[in-house]
Design an enzyme around this catalytic site. Structure first.
Site, short mmCIF file in Angstrom:
data_model
loop_
_atom_site.label_atom_id
_atom_site.label_comp_id
_atom_site.label_asym_id
_atom_site.label_seq_id
_atom_site.Cartn_x
_atom_site.Cartn_y
_atom_site.Cartn_z
N ASN A 95 0.81 -1.22 0.00
CA ASN A 95 0.00 0.00 0.00
C ASN A 95 0.84 1.27 0.00
O ASN A 95 0.40 2.29 -0.52
CB ASN A 95 -0.92 -0.02 1.24
CG ASN A 95 -1.61 1.29 1.47
OD1 ASN A 95 -2.40 1.73 0.65
ND2 ASN A 95 -1.32 1.93 2.59
N TYR A 165 5.46 9.22 -11.03
CA TYR A 165 4.41 8.57 -10.24
C TYR A 165 3.55 7.67 -11.13
O TYR A 165 3.33 6.49 -10.80
CB TYR A 165 3.54 9.63 -9.57
CG TYR A 165 2.42 9.05 -8.74
CD1 TYR A 165 2.67 8.49 -7.49
CD2 TYR A 165 1.10 9.08 -9.19
CE1 TYR A 165 1.65 7.95 -6.72
CE2 TYR A 165 0.07 8.56 -8.43
CZ TYR A 165 0.35 8.00 -7.20
OH TYR A 165 -0.67 7.47 -6.44
#
Length: 255
Positions: A95, A165
């Site tokens: 996560n 990203y």
């Protein structure tokens, strides 16, 4: 599979003190899972979360483990400490992640240095690969395992942060597809959740209202909604090799 069969399973959740990690830890603890809480710097939050999780049931254990996931040696130490103190993880929720520089969709690619690109990839992608590599052999040996990657809608659209990203999250999809195909026969499922515009997270601490207007359901998502999707992926033994997009209807998909 029944949720009763999750009692006594161990879930390692990276970035566990953030909004999505915390909500997922609580959801899995309510199913009887013990939780290995990874944190980077929020030690007080991790300690408090461990006590809160242990209060959810007599069989639930929870311990906090610090690691900088941008450091390969730290990742190996994290796994070794979890193994020594809690045993082999049965569930791995990759996560944790960082954004790197926020240059926006109209920024220039030269505004992202190679060092920033490498740091983002190491923290978002390399650590997920390494933890998966460390956890999968035992999962396959015992005939049960659940691996979930926290991706992003940016993996498919480019997003609003920057190329470092978006590309690091997109790479998780390829990794997920390979792992899912390879280990399905061993009882190990592998999936990804791809959220967008989830408030209550560090990434969306103060979202502008114009972002809300992009969402067909006309509101931001909350961590508990992502956690419910992770819970479904953990409890459903037939669901594997899938990317579950959670964006309030912004993007359409056929599969």
């Amino acid at each position: 599979m029944s949720t009763a069969s999750l009692k006594g399973k161990l879930a390692l959740i990276t970035g566990c003190t953030g909004g999505i990690g915390r909500a997922t830890a609580l959801a899995l603890a309510r199913l009887g899972c013990s939780i290995a809480i990874h944190y980077h710097s929020a030690e007080d939050k991790a300690t408090a979360l461990a006590e809160e999780l242990k209060a959810t049931g007599a069989q639930v254990d929870a311990k906090a483990f610090q690691a900088d996931l941008g450091n390969i040696d730290d990742i190996k130490r994290l796994y070794a400490e979890v193994l020594a103190q809690m045993g082999h993880p049965d569930i791995l929720f990759n996560n944790a992640g960082i954004t790197g520089p926020r240059i926006g969709p109209r920024g220039n690619i030269e505004d992202v240095s190679l060092e920033e690109f490498e740091r983002t990839w190491k923290t978002n992608t390399a650590q997920a690969f390494l933890l998966t590599q460390l956890c999968v052999p035992h999962m396959a040996q015992q005939g049960f395992g659940r691996i979930i990657f926290c991706s992003s809608v940016a993996a498919a659209t480019g997003g609003v942060i920057g190329p470092q990203y978006a590309s690091s999250k997109s790479a998780l999809h390829g990794l997920m597809h390979w792992v899912a195909s390879r280990y399905a026969k061993d009882g190990v499922t592998c999936n990804a959740v791809a959220p967008a515009l989830i408030i209550g997270t560090e990434m969306m601490a103060n979202p502008p209202d114009e972002h809300r207007k992009l969402i067909p359901v006309n509101r931001f998502g909350v961590p508990e909604e992502v956690a419910s999707c992770v819970e479904m992926l953990v409890t459903n033994a037939y669901m594997t090799n899938k990317i579950i997009v959670m964006d309030g209807g912004m993007t359409a998909s056929t599969f």
